[in-house]
Structure formats: structure tokens, C-alpha cells
Design a protein around this motif. Structure first.
Motif, PDB file in Angstrom:
ATOM      1  N   PRO A   1     -12.014   4.636   3.916  1.00 51.31           N
ATOM      2  CA  PRO A   1     -12.237   3.316   3.306  1.00 51.31           C
ATOM      3  C   PRO A   1     -13.720   2.964   3.380  1.00 51.31           C
ATOM      4  CG  PRO A   1     -11.283   3.083   5.502  1.00 51.31           C
ATOM      5  CD  PRO A   1     -11.259   4.556   5.166  1.00 51.31           C
TER       6      PRO A   1
ATOM      7  N   VAL B   1      -4.904  -1.294   3.975  1.00 52.06           N
ATOM      8  CA  VAL B   1      -4.039  -0.157   3.623  1.00 52.06           C
ATOM      9  C   VAL B   1      -3.376   0.487   4.840  1.00 52.06           C
ATOM     10  CG1 VAL B   1      -5.329   0.339   1.532  1.00 52.06           C
ATOM     11  CG2 VAL B   1      -5.903   1.559   3.634  1.00 52.06           C
ATOM     12  N   GLY B   2      -3.453  -0.138   5.983  1.00 58.71           N
ATOM     13  CA  GLY B   2      -2.763   0.415   7.136  1.00 58.71           C
ATOM     14  C   GLY B   2      -3.320  -0.220   8.377  1.00 58.71           C
TER      15      GLY B   2
ATOM     16  N   HIS C   1       0.822  -1.222   0.000  1.00 58.17           N
ATOM     17  CA  HIS C   1       0.000   0.000   0.000  1.00 58.17           C
ATOM     18  C   HIS C   1       0.850   1.263   0.000  1.00 58.17           C
ATOM     19  CE1 HIS C   1       0.507   0.406   4.380  1.00 58.17           C
ATOM     20  NE2 HIS C   1       0.305  -0.888   4.432  1.00 58.17           N
ATOM     21  N   ASP C   2       2.049   1.199   0.598  1.00 59.01           N
ATOM     22  CA  ASP C   2       2.909   2.387   0.572  1.00 59.01           C
ATOM     23  C   ASP C   2       3.301   2.717  -0.862  1.00 59.01           C
ATOM     24  OD1 ASP C   2       2.903   2.792   3.278  1.00 59.01           O
ATOM     25  OD2 ASP C   2       4.603   1.439   3.616  1.00 59.01           O
TER      26      ASP C   2
ATOM     27  N   PRO D   1      -5.655   7.989  -3.344  1.00 59.52           N
ATOM     28  CA  PRO D   1      -4.952   7.376  -2.211  1.00 59.52           C
ATOM     29  C   PRO D   1      -5.425   7.948  -0.872  1.00 59.52           C
ATOM     30  CG  PRO D   1      -3.384   7.945  -3.929  1.00 59.52           C
ATOM     31  CD  PRO D   1      -4.713   8.506  -4.366  1.00 59.52           C
ATOM     32  N   GLU D   2      -5.661   9.255  -0.815  1.00 57.14           N
ATOM     33  CA  GLU D   2      -6.069   9.885   0.447  1.00 57.14           C
ATOM     34  C   GLU D   2      -7.418   9.335   0.909  1.00 57.14           C
ATOM     35  OE1 GLU D   2      -4.986  11.491  -2.220  1.00 57.14           O
ATOM     36  OE2 GLU D   2      -3.185  12.553  -1.565  1.00 57.14           O
TER      37      GLU D   2
ATOM     38  N   PHE E   1       0.294   4.208  -2.608  1.00 56.27           N
ATOM     39  CA  PHE E   1       0.025   5.581  -2.174  1.00 56.27           C
ATOM     40  C   PHE E   1       1.041   6.555  -2.748  1.00 56.27           C
ATOM     41  CE2 PHE E   1      -2.286   4.252   1.986  1.00 56.27           C
ATOM     42  CZ  PHE E   1      -3.385   3.911   1.228  1.00 56.27           C
TER      43      PHE E   1
ATOM     44  N   ARG F   1      -7.364   4.569  13.481  1.00 56.42           N
ATOM     45  CA  ARG F   1      -5.968   4.300  13.117  1.00 56.42           C
ATOM     46  C   ARG F   1      -5.064   4.682  14.290  1.00 56.42           C
ATOM     47  NH1 ARG F   1      -6.024   1.906   8.364  1.00 56.42           N
ATOM     48  NH2 ARG F   1      -7.164   2.842   6.628  1.00 56.42           N
TER      49      ARG F   1
ATOM     50  N   TYR G   1      -7.211   5.760   2.237  1.00 54.96           N
ATOM     51  CA  TYR G   1      -6.661   5.648   3.592  1.00 54.96           C
ATOM     52  C   TYR G   1      -7.633   6.202   4.641  1.00 54.96           C
ATOM     53  CZ  TYR G   1      -3.396   5.886   7.494  1.00 54.96           C
ATOM     54  OH  TYR G   1      -2.792   5.706   8.712  1.00 54.96           O
ATOM     55  N   HIS G   2      -8.172   7.389   4.377  1.00 53.31           N
ATOM     56  CA  HIS G   2      -8.977   8.052   5.399  1.00 53.31           C
ATOM     57  C   HIS G   2     -10.460   7.681   5.343  1.00 53.31           C
ATOM     58  CE1 HIS G   2      -5.802  10.557   6.960  1.00 53.31           C
ATOM     59  NE2 HIS G   2      -5.484  10.958   5.751  1.00 53.31           N
TER      60      HIS G   2
END
Ligand code: ADP
Ligand code: MG
Length: 389
Positions: free
Chosen positions: A255, A264-265, A224-225, A248-249, A228, A303, A252-253
Motif C-alpha cells: 500500500p 484493506v486489512g 476489500h475481500d 489486488p496483491e 480482491f 500485518r 494488500y502488500h
């Protein structure tokens, strides 16, 4: 949206930067997949109902765990695989459907794979010029010269592939693909054979190179890094299906499924109940962003960067463990109920296991997933670290 300005935009105007992307839009789409399915076995599709489009000059990353169908989608786009349903359109031309399979060589697609597939008996310059026989010698030399400069290979043009490092071989493979000026460049996990430092440098160089040459590209990765750092849009795949297509934003924020949140994290999922405008959880109240009915059971995604530790005598959460990661410490924390959550703190914040703490949660976006009997909010296990109550 231009990838290089998304970070700045996120700070200036979160709403705009996080606006959900349209899965299929027209405009100047170079590639459009509509409801594409592919099957290796008649009874079981390898990928199913995939729809997305890629605009001119854009970089799309296909992201997902091993076996989720990333390579199959690339092979269908390249014309190596038939589609069982749906259509693939390239620069406005139908190239794949149940009854259509335009041959690969008519698709003007460039490809770079994990194994570089260079011609071992040809020098670097000849490898790059391989597909340029239809051009005059001076034209070939000009193109090869440009690409040697762009890919940082100047001075190595007379070497053979075995005289190059992995990173250099990958650059030759890239230069060879770009020499043909493809309408679309497909890259299948191109950095997975490189050591992490080299992979990171290659990512930056590739990003700059694609932008400079205004190349439209699809990059496949399970990292995922990598997705992104490279992508304008990310398509997250799970078991042959498209889970989310977004910036990408937003991936991550915001989903849209627990699988994406987890993949993704690091994410923790804390149970809560909707009470009018808020969702009440053990970690406090969160806004009822989805306007769910009072009484609805949900999980709230949190997160580690949203949770901050406040050492407080008599508090009933406890530090369980600390994982030092160089630039940060990631703490495992047990709440009074027994639920485990994680907090990332600065590298210099050191708390011993057993320390009593309170938690301050500062989540910029509240991500809720309703808990329903038919869709348990449990992502399948993989290398992420989610804990679900
Ligand atoms: P990924 O690239 O995401 O790792 P693939 O597209 O290679 O995934 O594979 C998707 C699914 O299709 C997997 O279940 C895989 O086992 C299956 N598959 C891939 N290639 C073949 C093949 N040539 N024959 C049969 N099954 C295949
Ligand atoms: Mg693959």
C-alpha cells in the motif's frame, strides 16, 4: 494481467506480480478517465482529479468507505452526472468533458445496481429480452436461452420477479444487462442485499460469467475481500480522491498510503528511525526499502500474518486478548512500550491472556511511511483496526 493467474505468479515471481500498475495506459483501453472531478455543490467537489483506465476484458473494482465517491464516478461514466473538469473517453470517443455530455443511451453501457430494478409485471425471459426489440423473435430467444444457461436461471424463465430469491433476481438483472452486449458493465454494490453465503456464491459466478463473456466491468464495493476476489485492478478511493490504483496483491502488500494499508486489512503501525540501511523499531530491524536518510522517523506497517508468537519466559511482551475466528486466532499483544500489535495464529494455537511472549516478525515486504509534520500517518477511523503509535 489476467486475474486468474496472479496468485500463481505471486508465488513464482513476486517482483512481477507486485509491479505497480500504471494509473493510465493506452493499449486497448475501453474506458479512460483523466483528471475527472464532479460536484453536486459548486464549492465542494464530490470526486476530484480521478484518473484511471480500464482495458478490454478487465474487471476494475472501485473500493472505498461509504461516501467516498464510488457511485458518483459510476454515474459520471454512465452519463448521468456531468464532469466539472477532466475527460471521460469510451472506446476512444470523448463522452464527457466540461462541455460534452454524450447521452447515456449512446454509451452502450450496462448497469446493475443494488436494487435490481426488474420489471415486476414481466416474466424472467421477458425481463432479459427487454432491450432486444430491434431483433427478430428467434434471435431474441437464442440470446435469452444463452443467458439463462450462463446465469444458472434455466427452468425459471416463466417466473415473475416476486417468485425469485434475491440471488436469482440479481442474476436476472445481470442477464438483462448482458443481453445488450454492453462495451462496459457497471455494477454498484450488487451483492449488498444478499446474505453472505449467497453473496460469496454470486461473486464466484459473476467472475466466471464476466470472463466467459469477455465483458469489461467496473464493480463498486466497500468490501476489500470482494474487491480482491473479483478484480484485475483495484482503485482505492478516500474522500473523493484516488489513493491507489494497483493489482489486488500490490494493494494488500505494497500500500502506498496509510489509509490504503488500513482499509484493506488489519494493520499495525510501529514507529522506527532510519539508521543507514535499516529501520530500527521495537520489533527489530527492517530493511530501509525507501533509502530514506539516517535519522528519518517512519512508521512500519505490519500485518497480523507477519507476526508470530514465541512463548518465552521472562520476555516482556504480553498477550492481552484472543479473538477466535474459526480458521485462526487473532491475538492482541502489548509490547514493552505499551504499543499494541496483532498476530494471527493457527486456530489451534491457544495462549492465555498475560502469557509472556517474544515476537518473530517475518514480513515479506517492508512497507514504510515517513512521518512528517504535514502528513501524520494516521488514517481516519473506520471499520479497520489499525493502531498507530
Ligand atoms: P459512495 O457511493 O462512495 O458511497 P457517493 O458517490 O454516493 O459515495 O457520494 C459521494 C459524496 O457526494 C458524498 O459526500 C455524498 O454525500 C455526496 N452526494 C452524493 N449524491 C449527492 C446528491 N445527489 N446531491 C448532493 N450530494 C451528493
Ligand atoms: Mg454508493
Amino acid at each position: 494481467m489476467n486475474g486468474s493467474d496472479t496468485g500463481e505468479q505471486l508465488v513464482k515471481n513476486e517482483e512481477t506480480a507486485l509491479a505497480t500498475a500504471e494509473p493510465t495506459s493506452n493499449g486497448s483501453a475501453v474506458l479512460e478517465l483523466r483528471d475527472v472531478s464532479c460536484a453536486y455543490e459548486a464549492t465542494r467537489p464530490a470526486v476530484e482529479d480521478i484518473s484511471f483506465s480500464v482495458q478490454q476484458g478487465e474487471i476494475l473494482c472501485l473500493l472505498g468507505p461509504s461516501g467516498c465517491g464510488k457511485t458518483t464516478i459510476l454515474r459520471a461514466i454512465a452519463g448521468f452526472e456531468r464532469v466539472t473538469t477532466g475527460t471521460i473517453t469510451l472506446s476512444g470517443r470523448l463522452v464527457s468533458s466540461r462541455d460534452t455530455l454524450v447521452p447515456t443511451e449512446q454509451r452502450h453501457i450496462g448497469m446493475v445496481f443494488q436494487e435490481y430494478a426488474l420489471f415486476p409485471h414481466l416474466r424472467v425471459d421477458k425481463n432479459i429480452a427487454f432491450g432486444l426489440n430491434h431483433l427478430s423473435r428467434p434471435q431474441q430467444r437464442a440470446i435469452v436461452g444463452d443467458l439463462l444457461a450462463l446465469t444458472g436461471l434455466r427452468g425459471l424463465e416463466h417466473r415473475y420477479p416476486h417468485e425469485l430469491s434475491g440471488g436469482q433476481q440479481q442474476r436476472v438483472a445481470l442477464a438483462r444487462a448482458l443481453a445488450l452486449r454492453p462495451v462496459l458493465l457497471l455494477l454498484d454494490e450488487p451483492f449488498s442485499n444478499l446474505d453472505p453465503d449467497m453473496a460469496s456464491r454470486m461473486r464466484q459466478d459473476l467472475h466466471a460469467l464476466l470472463r466467459q463473456t469477455k465483458t469489461t466491468a467496473i464493480l463498486v464495493t466497500h468490501d476489500h475481500d470482494e474487491a480482491f476476489s473479483m478484480a484485475d485492478h483495484v482503485a482505492v478511493l478516500n474522500r473523493g480522491r484516488l489513493e491507489q490504483f494497483d493489482t489486488p496483491e500490490a494493494i494488500y502488500h505494497l500500500p502506498t498510503t496509510p489509509f490504503v494499508a488500513d482499509f484493506v486489512g488489519q494493520a499495525d503501525f510501529v514507529s522506527g528511525v532510519v539508521d543507514n540501511h535499516v529501520v530500527t523499531t521495537e520489533l527489530g530491524d527492517f530493511p530501509n526499502t525507501q533509502k530514506l536518510a539516517t535519522g528519518t522517523k517512519v512508521v512500519v506497517m505490519i500485518r497480523p500474518d507477519d507476526i508470530h508468537i514465541v512463548p518465552t519466559k521472562g520476555a516482556n511482551a504480553r498477550i492481552v486478548a484472543r479473538q477466535f475466528k474459526g480458521s485462526e486466532n487473532v491475538y492482541t499483544i502489548r509490547l514493552a512500550s505499551g504499543q499494541i500489535v496483532h498476530s494471527s495464529e493457527s486456530s489451534l494455537s491457544i495462549y492465555q491472556a498475560g502469557t509472556a511472549i517474544a515476537l518473530r516478525v517475518v514480513a515479506t515486504h517492508t512497507v514504510l511511511f515517513p512521518q512528517s509534520p504535514e502528513s501524520p500517518a494516521e488514517p481516519e477511523s473506520h471499520d479497520g483496526n489499525a493502531s498507530i503509535p
